[in-house]
Enzyme design. Structure first.
Site, PDB file in Angstrom:
ATOM      1  N   GLY A  17       0.834  -1.202   0.000  1.00 48.66           N
ATOM      2  CA  GLY A  17       0.000   0.000   0.000  1.00 48.66           C
ATOM      3  C   GLY A  17       0.870   1.253   0.000  1.00 48.66           C
ATOM      4  N   SER A  19       1.550   3.168  -2.469  1.00 44.91           N
ATOM      5  CA  SER A  19       1.318   4.054  -3.614  1.00 44.91           C
ATOM      6  C   SER A  19       0.673   5.377  -3.218  1.00 44.91           C
ATOM      7  CB  SER A  19       0.439   3.343  -4.655  1.00 44.91           C
ATOM      8  OG  SER A  19      -0.855   3.118  -4.149  1.00 44.91           O
ATOM      9  N   ARG A  20       0.125   5.465  -1.995  1.00 48.53           N
ATOM     10  CA  ARG A  20      -0.456   6.745  -1.547  1.00 48.53           C
ATOM     11  C   ARG A  20      -0.589   6.709  -0.021  1.00 48.53           C
ATOM     12  NH1 ARG A  20      -6.950   6.485  -3.123  1.00 48.53           N
ATOM     13  NH2 ARG A  20      -7.548   5.408  -1.233  1.00 48.53           N
ATOM     14  N   SER A 139      -5.254  -0.052  13.480  1.00 46.37           N
ATOM     15  CA  SER A 139      -6.168   1.093  13.428  1.00 46.37           C
ATOM     16  C   SER A 139      -6.570   1.520  14.832  1.00 46.37           C
ATOM     17  CB  SER A 139      -7.412   0.734  12.628  1.00 46.37           C
ATOM     18  OG  SER A 139      -8.279   1.849  12.618  1.00 46.37           O
ATOM     19  N   TYR A 152     -13.930  -4.409  10.099  1.00 49.11           N
ATOM     20  CA  TYR A 152     -12.592  -3.782  10.034  1.00 49.11           C
ATOM     21  C   TYR A 152     -11.877  -3.962  11.372  1.00 49.11           C
ATOM     22  CZ  TYR A 152      -9.357   0.263   9.459  1.00 49.11           C
ATOM     23  OH  TYR A 152      -8.270   1.108   9.381  1.00 49.11           O
ATOM     24  N   ALA A 154     -12.381  -6.168  13.714  1.00 50.74           N
ATOM     25  CA  ALA A 154     -12.062  -7.578  13.987  1.00 50.74           C
ATOM     26  C   ALA A 154     -10.836  -8.010  13.182  1.00 50.74           C
ATOM     27  CB  ALA A 154     -13.262  -8.459  13.633  1.00 50.74           C
ATOM     28  N   LYS A 156      -8.395  -6.053  12.120  1.00 53.42           N
ATOM     29  CA  LYS A 156      -7.205  -5.399  12.681  1.00 53.42           C
ATOM     30  C   LYS A 156      -6.832  -6.038  14.028  1.00 53.42           C
ATOM     31  CE  LYS A 156      -6.312  -2.024   9.650  1.00 53.42           C
ATOM     32  NZ  LYS A 156      -5.070  -1.960   8.872  1.00 53.42           N
TER      33      LYS A 156
HETATM   34  N1  LIG Z   1      -5.843   7.299   7.452  1.00 55.00           N
HETATM   35  C1  LIG Z   1      -6.343   6.985   8.628  1.00 55.00           C
HETATM   36  O1  LIG Z   1      -6.968   7.834   9.294  1.00 55.00           O
HETATM   37  C2  LIG Z   1      -6.151   5.603   9.178  1.00 55.00           C
HETATM   38  C3  LIG Z   1      -6.648   5.351  10.454  1.00 55.00           C
HETATM   39  C4  LIG Z   1      -6.489   4.094  11.001  1.00 55.00           C
HETATM   40  C5  LIG Z   1      -5.819   3.100  10.292  1.00 55.00           C
HETATM   41  N2  LIG Z   1      -5.357   3.357   9.042  1.00 55.00           N
HETATM   42  C6  LIG Z   1      -4.656   2.250   8.351  1.00 55.00           C
HETATM   43  O2  LIG Z   1      -3.486   2.749   7.736  1.00 55.00           O
HETATM   44  C7  LIG Z   1      -3.191   1.991   6.550  1.00 55.00           C
HETATM   45  C8  LIG Z   1      -2.989   2.937   5.379  1.00 55.00           C
HETATM   46  O3  LIG Z   1      -4.182   3.675   5.218  1.00 55.00           O
HETATM   47  P1  LIG Z   1      -4.269   5.029   4.371  1.00 55.00           P
HETATM   48  O4  LIG Z   1      -5.162   5.918   5.136  1.00 55.00           O
HETATM   49  O5  LIG Z   1      -2.917   5.481   3.939  1.00 55.00           O
HETATM   50  O6  LIG Z   1      -5.125   4.450   3.117  1.00 55.00           O
HETATM   51  P2  LIG Z   1      -5.191   4.848   1.565  1.00 55.00           P
HETATM   52  O7  LIG Z   1      -4.933   6.284   1.361  1.00 55.00           O
HETATM   53  O8  LIG Z   1      -6.492   4.285   1.098  1.00 55.00           O
HETATM   54  O9  LIG Z   1      -4.002   3.962   0.963  1.00 55.00           O
HETATM   55  C9  LIG Z   1      -4.112   2.560   0.970  1.00 55.00           C
HETATM   56  C10 LIG Z   1      -2.993   1.941   0.168  1.00 55.00           C
HETATM   57  O10 LIG Z   1      -3.189   0.521   0.116  1.00 55.00           O
HETATM   58  C11 LIG Z   1      -3.262   0.099  -1.253  1.00 55.00           C
HETATM   59  N3  LIG Z   1      -4.173  -1.040  -1.382  1.00 55.00           N
HETATM   60  C12 LIG Z   1      -5.497  -1.072  -1.046  1.00 55.00           C
HETATM   61  N4  LIG Z   1      -6.027  -2.259  -1.366  1.00 55.00           N
HETATM   62  C13 LIG Z   1      -5.022  -2.995  -1.903  1.00 55.00           C
HETATM   63  C14 LIG Z   1      -4.943  -4.302  -2.442  1.00 55.00           C
HETATM   64  N5  LIG Z   1      -6.022  -5.103  -2.514  1.00 55.00           N
HETATM   65  N6  LIG Z   1      -3.744  -4.758  -2.900  1.00 55.00           N
HETATM   66  C15 LIG Z   1      -2.657  -3.953  -2.861  1.00 55.00           C
HETATM   67  N7  LIG Z   1      -2.660  -2.703  -2.361  1.00 55.00           N
HETATM   68  C16 LIG Z   1      -3.833  -2.232  -1.901  1.00 55.00           C
HETATM   69  C17 LIG Z   1      -3.740   1.349  -2.010  1.00 55.00           C
HETATM   70  O11 LIG Z   1      -3.409   1.360  -3.381  1.00 55.00           O
HETATM   71  P3  LIG Z   1      -4.421   0.808  -4.507  1.00 55.00           P
HETATM   72  O12 LIG Z   1      -5.809   1.227  -4.113  1.00 55.00           O
HETATM   73  O13 LIG Z   1      -3.958   1.412  -5.781  1.00 55.00           O
HETATM   74  O14 LIG Z   1      -4.248  -0.673  -4.492  1.00 55.00           O
HETATM   75  C18 LIG Z   1      -2.945   2.421  -1.265  1.00 55.00           C
HETATM   76  O15 LIG Z   1      -1.604   2.444  -1.717  1.00 55.00           O
HETATM   77  C19 LIG Z   1      -4.361   1.016   6.371  1.00 55.00           C
HETATM   78  O16 LIG Z   1      -4.004  -0.245   6.887  1.00 55.00           O
HETATM   79  C20 LIG Z   1      -5.479   1.633   7.215  1.00 55.00           C
HETATM   80  O17 LIG Z   1      -6.383   0.662   7.693  1.00 55.00           O
HETATM   81  C21 LIG Z   1      -5.507   4.587   8.468  1.00 55.00           C
END
Ligand SMILES: NC(=O)c1ccc[n+]([C@@H]2O[C@H](COP(=O)([O-])OP(=O)(O)OC[C@H]3O[C@@H](n4cnc5c(N)ncnc54)[C@H](OP(=O)(O)O)[C@@H]3O)[C@@H](O)[C@H]2O)c1
Length: 254
Positions: A17, A19-20, A139, A152, A154, A156
């Site tokens: 993940g 890529s962003r 999370s 989600y 469960a 995590k």
């Molecule tokens: N942001 C928050 O507030 C927050 C809070 C709690 C926990 N988190 C956790 O932090 C982590 C990162 O979250 P984020 O907020 O940075 O999310 P995001 O902006 O949605 O980025 C998610 C990344 O995972 C990749 N991804 C998603 N599904 C995938 C798949 N099936 N195969 C390969 N890559 C996949 C996406 O790229 P593609 O879609 O191009 O595949 C993207 O690079 C996650 O585990 C999330 O649960 C985030």
């Protein structure tokens, strides 16, 4: 005095993940510290670090995860750092009864099984590293326990349990394994989820942030990257098996 600016020189890292969002910021932070980095995701985004090798793949299936790990080992020629960051939250309002069987399975695949399937084939490479380190991204403890994100939360929770088992098993091999738990972090995926929730509750996203003890403000992907970089660095050489919140006090104090 140790040169922390180049502390990842010679290290090889894979960020899922990457890529962003949090993954992209983490990959960039490791590159800035001198690491050679590969990121895995289904597609490139604007934020995808130009300095990372991009591995295209969907890690929700065993075959997809296997392809990613094979490519990573081919590109990097070994592995010192693994960040299992890919994940996704799909709220099902108003609550648990709206979560379908497919939703449960999808959440388990992306938030839990993807990390298991990525980690397993890379363990030999991490053992050979001599200073292997894994970080799994969980999370915050507040929102996941609401019914509408039960699938989600469960998944995590399973990831946390798995992380602790890994830390115990891999400790004797000198591999450290930690969890980071983000609170509300400004990323494309995080923002999208919070906009959906705020709209469903009839409030603004800013009102959601008011629950955060530290000045009611959300965190940034760079805040997360700094913690992850610390945990995979030699500065955290005696830290393993723990959960580290980066949440402005949310989940810890609340
Ligand atoms: N942001 C928050 O507030 C927050 C809070 C709690 C926990 N988190 C956790 O932090 C982590 C990162 O979250 P984020 O907020 O940075 O999310 P995001 O902006 O949605 O980025 C998610 C990344 O995972 C990749 N991804 C998603 N599904 C995938 C798949 N099936 N195969 C390969 N890559 C996949 C996406 O790229 P593609 O879609 O191009 O595949 C993207 O690079 C996650 O585990 C999330 O649960 C985030």
């Amino acid at each position: 005095m140790k040169d922390y600016a180049n502390e990842f020189q010679g290290k090889k890292a894979l960020v899922t993940g990457g890529s962003r969002g949090i993954g992209a910021a983490t990959a960039q932070r490791l590159i800035d510290g001198g690491a050679t980095v590969a990121v895995a995701a289904r597609s490139r985004h604007e934020q995808t670090p130009a300095g990372a090798s991009f591995i295209q793949g969907d890690i929700t299936t065993l075959a997809g995860a296997n392809d990613v790990t094979e490519d990573a080992l081919k590109i990097l020629g070994g592995l010192d750092i693994l960040v299992n960051n890919a994940g996704a939250a799909t709220p099902r309002l108003p609550g648990i009864e709206m979560i379908t069987d497919e939703d449960w399975m999808d959440s388990l695949m992306i938030n839990f099984m993807s990390a298991v399937r990525i980690t397993n084939p890379l363990l030999n490479a991490l053992r050979q590293s001599g200073s292997g380190a894994i970080v799994n991204v969980s999370s915050g403890g507040v929102i996941p326990f609401h019914g509408f994100l039960a699938h989600y939360g469960a998944a995590k929770a399973a990831l946390s349990s798995y992380t602790k088992s890994l830390a115990k098993e891999l400790g004797p091999a000198g591999i450290r394994v930690n969890i980071v738990t983000p609170g509300a972090i400004l990323t494309p995926g995080g923002n999208e989820g919070r906009e959906q929730l705020a709209a469903a509750f009839g409030i603004t996203v800013e009102q959601l942030f008011k629950a955060i003890p530290l000045e009611g403000k959300p965190g940034t992907a760079a805040d997360m990257a700094e913690m992850i970089a610390f945990l995979v660095s030699d500065r955290a050489a005696y830290i393993t098996g723990h959960n580290h919140f980066v949440s402005g006090g949310q989940g810890e104090l609340a």
